[in-house]
Design a protein around this motif. Structure first.
Motif, PDB file in Angstrom:
ATOM      1  N   LYS A  71       0.826  -1.214   0.000  1.00 30.67           N
ATOM      2  CA  LYS A  71       0.000   0.000   0.000  1.00 30.67           C
ATOM      3  C   LYS A  71       0.858   1.260   0.000  1.00 30.67           C
ATOM      4  O   LYS A  71       0.361   2.353  -0.238  1.00 30.67           O
ATOM      5  CB  LYS A  71      -0.899   0.018   1.246  1.00 30.67           C
ATOM      6  CG  LYS A  71      -1.925  -1.094   1.307  1.00 30.67           C
ATOM      7  CD  LYS A  71      -3.019  -0.912   0.266  1.00 30.67           C
ATOM      8  CE  LYS A  71      -4.107  -1.956   0.450  1.00 30.67           C
ATOM      9  NZ  LYS A  71      -5.187  -1.791  -0.570  1.00 30.67           N
ATOM     10  N   ASP A  86       4.413   0.816  -4.896  1.00 32.28           N
ATOM     11  CA  ASP A  86       3.660   0.183  -5.976  1.00 32.28           C
ATOM     12  C   ASP A  86       4.298  -1.154  -6.358  1.00 32.28           C
ATOM     13  O   ASP A  86       5.424  -1.196  -6.862  1.00 32.28           O
ATOM     14  CB  ASP A  86       3.631   1.113  -7.186  1.00 32.28           C
ATOM     15  CG  ASP A  86       2.714   0.607  -8.287  1.00 32.28           C
ATOM     16  OD1 ASP A  86       2.201  -0.525  -8.170  1.00 32.28           O
ATOM     17  OD2 ASP A  86       2.520   1.340  -9.275  1.00 32.28           O
ATOM     18  N   ARG A 122       2.827   5.129  -3.375  1.00 34.42           N
ATOM     19  CA  ARG A 122       1.385   5.232  -3.517  1.00 34.42           C
ATOM     20  C   ARG A 122       0.842   6.261  -2.521  1.00 34.42           C
ATOM     21  O   ARG A 122       1.590   6.818  -1.719  1.00 34.42           O
ATOM     22  CB  ARG A 122       0.745   3.858  -3.303  1.00 34.42           C
ATOM     23  CG  ARG A 122       1.258   2.797  -4.287  1.00 34.42           C
ATOM     24  CD  ARG A 122       0.565   1.470  -4.093  1.00 34.42           C
ATOM     25  NE  ARG A 122      -0.863   1.584  -4.411  1.00 34.42           N
ATOM     26  CZ  ARG A 122      -1.739   0.600  -4.208  1.00 34.42           C
ATOM     27  NH1 ARG A 122      -1.327  -0.538  -3.646  1.00 34.42           N
ATOM     28  NH2 ARG A 122      -3.007   0.770  -4.516  1.00 34.42           N
ATOM     29  N   ALA A 162      -0.840   6.114   0.195  1.00 34.16           N
ATOM     30  CA  ALA A 162      -0.664   5.867   1.632  1.00 34.16           C
ATOM     31  C   ALA A 162       0.729   6.247   2.121  1.00 34.16           C
ATOM     32  O   ALA A 162       0.937   6.431   3.318  1.00 34.16           O
ATOM     33  CB  ALA A 162      -0.926   4.398   1.946  1.00 34.16           C
ATOM     34  N   VAL A 193      -0.481   3.603   9.081  1.00 33.89           N
ATOM     35  CA  VAL A 193      -0.225   2.823   7.869  1.00 33.89           C
ATOM     36  C   VAL A 193       0.653   1.610   8.172  1.00 33.89           C
ATOM     37  O   VAL A 193       0.361   0.484   7.751  1.00 33.89           O
ATOM     38  CB  VAL A 193       0.443   3.706   6.795  1.00 33.89           C
ATOM     39  CG1 VAL A 193       0.867   2.858   5.589  1.00 33.89           C
ATOM     40  CG2 VAL A 193      -0.505   4.815   6.352  1.00 33.89           C
ATOM     41  N   ALA A 252      -0.242  -2.603   8.257  1.00 37.82           N
ATOM     42  CA  ALA A 252       0.470  -3.589   7.445  1.00 37.82           C
ATOM     43  C   ALA A 252       1.023  -4.714   8.316  1.00 37.82           C
ATOM     44  O   ALA A 252       0.940  -5.889   7.955  1.00 37.82           O
ATOM     45  CB  ALA A 252       1.600  -2.910   6.673  1.00 37.82           C
ATOM     46  N   LYS A 300      -1.773  -6.972   9.409  1.00 38.94           N
ATOM     47  CA  LYS A 300      -2.215  -7.845   8.324  1.00 38.94           C
ATOM     48  C   LYS A 300      -1.311  -9.066   8.210  1.00 38.94           C
ATOM     49  O   LYS A 300      -1.791 -10.203   8.068  1.00 38.94           O
ATOM     50  CB  LYS A 300      -2.209  -7.059   7.009  1.00 38.94           C
ATOM     51  CG  LYS A 300      -2.717  -7.855   5.817  1.00 38.94           C
ATOM     52  CD  LYS A 300      -2.730  -6.997   4.561  1.00 38.94           C
ATOM     53  CE  LYS A 300      -3.205  -7.802   3.353  1.00 38.94           C
ATOM     54  NZ  LYS A 300      -3.196  -6.970   2.110  1.00 38.94           N
TER      55      LYS A 300
END
Length: 505
Positions: free
Chosen positions: A267, A270, A362, A364, A372, A376, A379
């Protein structure tokens, strides 16, 4: 051929050029029983670098020197303050291939040009102990520097060098320094003759390192972590070529950290741009890993054999394991050097440079790093959790082994993501790094046991086919099963501890 020597030395400012400079009397230094005059040597050295001074920027010096007792080509690589490794190659007109490879990760395809010429008159003394053994070499250098490219200036100065004898005690240099300071001398403000020459002969000196601005966004933190891994790969290149212990493993880990970062922070950067680079990093890691995993497994089986009481070792088991290991050996030093000298590797390094110079950020990337980066990491952690829970729900066997292996890989990725996020998230992320490392080690022990059992089964079949007893392989197999079972029994408690710390991130 090139020879490597560890150089430990200190430099001191001499009297202004033109004055009657002399070495101080060092007979009173503790431990010194004699000061031997070794005469005066005339040294003539030409230092080479790229036009933009890439070697100087990395505190590396490459020179061609005549005079003295070590004439030839010298490459100096920094180890720590005042400590360098000097690689010496015989005198020749052209730069030897052995040294050319050691600077390739920094020079790339750029031309090496004569940068500075230093001519020194060196007055040498040896400090020896009561047995006549060398303690240190002290020299007074009267230096003239001439800029050969990037400027036209000249400079002159005097300096004193104190170089510790091979395998000497670095504390001895403190004793010499105490004496020199009493004589009115002070440590040099320049780390090397080349650095001083560049500073005093005019022209651009692009060798100064510019500090990176503090990280304020999510993108800043991710980019800083990627840069650290790129720098590690470049830094470790000569160490791998010189076969420095653990250097191959460390370079391989740097490639894994970077690949993992691209995946975890898709995120932020890229992946359409980073995925092709990640593929090349995977290729490099594979080349670095040729034979490494097999060597680790061989060491595990050999150590297990050493633990067995002699009556349990039936037949030529050790020879059979070594034969298996040699047959599986697919790489060589020549192959690895060919990879590091190849265009594909250089293209990868150039690609990493471009990525860092023009990062594919990107939206974010500009956001609050805590939100942010934490998202991550969370996740990745959920993926580890799902795999651990899956493994714990499965009965012992192949499916559980596979789930635990996948959990190990995801734990490693989560660890690296937490490392990248730690500067922004602080202690909770640092704690998670430790927890993931512990989990990774536990699951790694399990995977090593799985691989060990596979190997023992294979080697036992080979032994049986030749009429040898397979008894010892069965004993080792059983012990590996016990180790795996112990890990599986420990996993619930380990994971419960991880979950407790992960909640704080």
């Amino acid at each position: 051929m090139a020879d490597t020597k560890r150089e430990i030395e200190r430099k001191y400012e001499g009297p202004p050029a033109g004055e009657d400079a002399r070495l101080p009397d060092l007979t009173g230094v503790s431990g010194v029983s004699g000061v031997i005059d070794k005469g005066v040597a005339q040294l003539d050295a030409t230092y080479y670098d790229t036009p933009d001074q890439r070697l100087a920027a990395a505190s590396r010096t490459l020179r061609h020197r005549t005079g003295g007792d070590d004439a030839g080509w010298h490459l100096k690589l920094p180890v720590s303050e005042g400590v360098r490794d000097e690689i010496h190659a015989p005198l020749s007109d052209d730069l030897p291939q052995s040294l050319k490879g050691l600077v390739r990760s920094r020079v790339r395809d750029a031309e090496l040009v004569p940068l500075v010429r230093l001519r020194s008159t060196r007055d040498i003394r040896h400090l020896v102990d009561a047995d006549g053994a060398l303690l240190a070499e002290v020299s007074l250098d009267r230096v003239r520097a001439d800029r050969l490219s990037g400027g036209e200036g000249t400079a002159e100065w005097t300096e004193i060098e104190v170089e510790l004898a091979d395998d000497g005690d670095p504390a001895f240099l403190d004793k010499v320094e105490k004496k020199l300071r009493k004589a009115g001398l002070s440590p040099s403000t320049s780390p090397s003759k080349l650095a001083r020459a560049l500073a005093e002969t005019g022209g651009p000196t692009r060798h100064k390192t510019i500090a990176e601005p503090p990280a304020t966004t999510a993108g800043d933190h991710v980019l800083a972590y990627v840069r650290t891994q790129r720098d590690a790969i470049v830094e470790l290149d000569p160490a791998v070529r010189l076969e420095v212990e653990d250097s191959v493993h460390r370079m391989r880990v740097a490639t894994r950290r970077m690949r993992s970062t691209f995946r975890s922070f898709g995120k932020v950067m890229d992946r359409a741009v980073t995925d092709p680079i990640a593929d090349e990093l995977k290729w490099l890691a594979g080349e670095l890993g040729v034979d490494r995993d097999q060597e680790v497994l061989t060491e595990r089986l050999t150590a297990a054999l050493d633990e067995l009481p002699p009556p349990l070792v039936v037949g030529p088991v050790r020879d059979r394991v070594n034969t298996w290991s040699r047959a599986r050996r697919g790489g060589s030093r020549d192959r690895l050097i060919a990879v590091l000298d190849g265009k594909r590797y250089l293209d990868l390094l150039s690609g990493l440079d471009t990525l860092l110079a023009e990062p594919p950020m990107r939206k974010a990337a500009t956001h609050d790093p805590e939100k942010v980066l934490a998202k991550a990491v969370e996740k990745d952690l959920k993926k580890v959790s799902a795999l651990v829970e899956q493994a714990l729900d499965l009965p012992p066997g192949t499916d559980r082994d596979h789930a635990m292996h996948e959990a190990r890989k995801k734990a490693k990725r989560t660890r690296y993501a937490a490392e990248a996020a730690a500067p922004a998230l602080g202690k909770p992320a640092e704690s998670l790094v430790k927890s993931m490392k512990s989990l990774q080690s536990l699951l790694g022990e399990h995977q090593d046991s799985v691989m060990g059992r596979d190997t023992l089964r294979e080697v036992a079949e080979q032994a049986h086919a030749t009429g040898e007893s397979s008894f010892t392989y069965g004993v080792l197999y059983g012990r590996e099963e016990q180790r795996a079972a112990a890990v599986e029994a420990q996993l619930p408690e380990e994971w419960e501890a991880v979950e407790g710390k992960a909640a704080a991130v």
